[in-house]
Design a protein around this motif. Structure first.
Motif, PDB file in Angstrom:
ATOM      1  N   ASN A   1       5.584   3.626   1.410  1.00 42.19           N
ATOM      2  CA  ASN A   1       5.264   2.509   1.101  1.00 42.19           C
ATOM      3  C   ASN A   1       5.188   1.409   2.494  1.00 42.19           C
ATOM      4  N   ALA A   2       4.146   0.723   2.620  1.00 41.60           N
ATOM      5  CA  ALA A   2       3.899  -0.066   3.895  1.00 41.60           C
ATOM      6  C   ALA A   2       3.027  -1.101   3.382  1.00 41.60           C
ATOM      7  N   ASN A   3       3.492  -2.473   4.026  1.00 39.96           N
ATOM      8  CA  ASN A   3       2.234  -3.501   3.752  1.00 39.96           C
ATOM      9  C   ASN A   3       1.286  -3.625   4.527  1.00 39.96           C
ATOM     10  N   ASN A   4       1.259  -2.665   5.698  1.00 40.26           N
ATOM     11  CA  ASN A   4       0.281  -2.449   6.701  1.00 40.26           C
ATOM     12  C   ASN A   4       0.442  -1.452   7.674  1.00 40.26           C
ATOM     13  N   LYS A   5      -0.663  -1.093   8.435  1.00 37.44           N
ATOM     14  CA  LYS A   5      -0.541   0.052   9.205  1.00 37.44           C
ATOM     15  C   LYS A   5       0.557   0.278  10.031  1.00 37.44           C
TER      16      LYS A   5
ATOM     17  N   MET B   1       0.829  -1.211  -0.001  1.00 36.55           N
ATOM     18  CA  MET B   1      -0.070   0.011   0.241  1.00 36.55           C
ATOM     19  C   MET B   1       0.820   1.320   0.077  1.00 36.55           C
ATOM     20  N   ARG B   2       0.354   2.050  -0.588  1.00 35.55           N
ATOM     21  CA  ARG B   2       0.987   3.385  -0.574  1.00 35.55           C
ATOM     22  C   ARG B   2       0.327   4.689   0.204  1.00 35.55           C
ATOM     23  N   TYR B   3       0.848   5.259   0.756  1.00 31.63           N
ATOM     24  CA  TYR B   3       0.381   6.552   1.669  1.00 31.63           C
ATOM     25  C   TYR B   3       1.144   8.100   1.190  1.00 31.63           C
ATOM     26  N   VAL B   4       0.353   8.952   1.518  1.00 38.51           N
ATOM     27  CA  VAL B   4       0.812  10.346   1.113  1.00 38.51           C
ATOM     28  C   VAL B   4       0.580  10.893   2.546  1.00 38.51           C
TER      29      VAL B   4
ATOM     30  N   ASP C   1       3.497  -1.262   9.716  1.00 40.96           N
ATOM     31  CA  ASP C   1       4.421  -1.013   8.662  1.00 40.96           C
ATOM     32  C   ASP C   1       4.681   0.721   8.671  1.00 40.96           C
ATOM     33  N   LEU C   2       3.735   1.197   8.505  1.00 39.80           N
ATOM     34  CA  LEU C   2       3.496   2.562   8.090  1.00 39.80           C
ATOM     35  C   LEU C   2       3.959   3.486   9.265  1.00 39.80           C
ATOM     36  N   ALA C   3       3.401   3.087  10.505  1.00 41.66           N
ATOM     37  CA  ALA C   3       3.904   3.604  11.593  1.00 41.66           C
ATOM     38  C   ALA C   3       5.417   3.737  11.782  1.00 41.66           C
ATOM     39  N   GLU C   4       5.957   2.624  11.610  1.00 40.87           N
ATOM     40  CA  GLU C   4       7.308   2.470  11.442  1.00 40.87           C
ATOM     41  C   GLU C   4       7.984   3.410  10.473  1.00 40.87           C
ATOM     42  N   GLU C   5       7.362   3.419   9.277  1.00 40.92           N
ATOM     43  CA  GLU C   5       7.950   4.438   8.398  1.00 40.92           C
ATOM     44  C   GLU C   5       7.957   5.633   8.860  1.00 40.92           C
ATOM     45  N   LEU C   6       6.778   6.017   9.149  1.00 44.92           N
ATOM     46  CA  LEU C   6       6.607   7.543   9.817  1.00 44.92           C
ATOM     47  C   LEU C   6       7.594   7.892  10.884  1.00 44.92           C
ATOM     48  N   TYR C   7       7.958   6.882  11.834  1.00 42.77           N
ATOM     49  CA  TYR C   7       8.880   6.901  12.608  1.00 42.77           C
ATOM     50  C   TYR C   7      10.221   7.172  12.404  1.00 42.77           C
ATOM     51  N   LYS C   8      10.662   6.306  11.291  1.00 45.20           N
ATOM     52  CA  LYS C   8      11.919   6.406  10.635  1.00 45.20           C
ATOM     53  C   LYS C   8      12.450   7.942  10.005  1.00 45.20           C
TER      54      LYS C   8
ATOM     55  N   LEU D   1      -4.286   9.232  12.562  1.00 43.58           N
ATOM     56  CA  LEU D   1      -3.914  10.060  11.434  1.00 43.58           C
ATOM     57  C   LEU D   1      -4.619  10.299  10.012  1.00 43.58           C
ATOM     58  N   ILE D   2      -5.078   8.821   9.628  1.00 40.74           N
ATOM     59  CA  ILE D   2      -5.975   8.889   8.407  1.00 40.74           C
ATOM     60  C   ILE D   2      -7.233   9.407   8.733  1.00 40.74           C
ATOM     61  N   ALA D   3      -7.888   9.310   9.855  1.00 44.14           N
ATOM     62  CA  ALA D   3      -9.017   9.759  10.051  1.00 44.14           C
ATOM     63  C   ALA D   3      -9.126  11.471  10.203  1.00 44.14           C
ATOM     64  N   ASN D   4      -8.122  12.100  10.350  1.00 43.06           N
ATOM     65  CA  ASN D   4      -7.833  13.418  10.596  1.00 43.06           C
ATOM     66  C   ASN D   4      -7.149  13.962   9.156  1.00 43.06           C
ATOM     67  N   ASN D   5      -6.995  13.274   8.317  1.00 38.86           N
ATOM     68  CA  ASN D   5      -6.399  13.529   6.937  1.00 38.86           C
ATOM     69  C   ASN D   5      -5.098  14.045   7.014  1.00 38.86           C
ATOM     70  N   PHE D   6      -4.612  13.473   8.128  1.00 38.05           N
ATOM     71  CA  PHE D   6      -2.818  13.642   8.065  1.00 38.05           C
ATOM     72  C   PHE D   6      -2.348  12.586   7.084  1.00 38.05           C
ATOM     73  N   ILE D   7      -2.746  11.835   6.765  1.00 38.23           N
ATOM     74  CA  ILE D   7      -2.414  10.394   6.083  1.00 38.23           C
ATOM     75  C   ILE D   7      -3.570  10.172   5.310  1.00 38.23           C
ATOM     76  N   MET D   8      -3.024   9.960   3.874  1.00 39.21           N
ATOM     77  CA  MET D   8      -4.139   9.182   3.010  1.00 39.21           C
ATOM     78  C   MET D   8      -3.513   8.221   2.119  1.00 39.21           C
ATOM     79  N   GLU D   9      -4.256   7.288   1.942  1.00 42.47           N
ATOM     80  CA  GLU D   9      -3.874   6.108   0.990  1.00 42.47           C
ATOM     81  C   GLU D   9      -4.134   6.590  -0.452  1.00 42.47           C
ATOM     82  N   ILE D  10      -2.885   5.891  -1.139  1.00 41.27           N
ATOM     83  CA  ILE D  10      -3.073   6.425  -2.545  1.00 41.27           C
ATOM     84  C   ILE D  10      -3.470   4.949  -3.290  1.00 41.27           C
ATOM     85  N   HIS D  11      -4.737   5.129  -4.138  1.00 40.76           N
ATOM     86  CA  HIS D  11      -4.791   3.972  -4.621  1.00 40.76           C
ATOM     87  C   HIS D  11      -4.275   3.805  -6.152  1.00 40.76           C
TER      88      HIS D  11
END
Length: 77
Positions: free
Chosen positions: A12-16, A1-4, A18-25, A67-77
């Protein structure tokens, strides 16, 4: 999955978890955190102070969900 994020950074993350880890890094503020959990809490506090939104920080999935609910992160389709 891709997020912006709201700064147009793409993640790029396989799940949420992983996304939290990417945001942290990629975060400049992680140098001030003693752990990922501390970083989640600091981010949640900053978001609340700056924008008035509540972000749960007790686990990475809840953190990303808010973060998604408050529009700080959005999934890219």
């Amino acid at each position: 999955m891709r997020y912006v994020d709201n700064a147009n950074c793409v993640y790029n993350a396989n799940n949420k978890t992983d996304l939290a880890e990417e945001l942290y890094k990629s975060s400049w503020s992680r140098v001030h955190a003693t752990s990922k959990e501390d970083w989640y809490a600091s981010c949640a506090n900053r978001i609340h102070e700056q924008y008035g939104y509540s972000v749960r920080y007790y686990d990475p999935i809840a953190f990303v969900d808010d973060l998604i609910a408050n529009n700080f992160i959005m999934e890219i389709h």
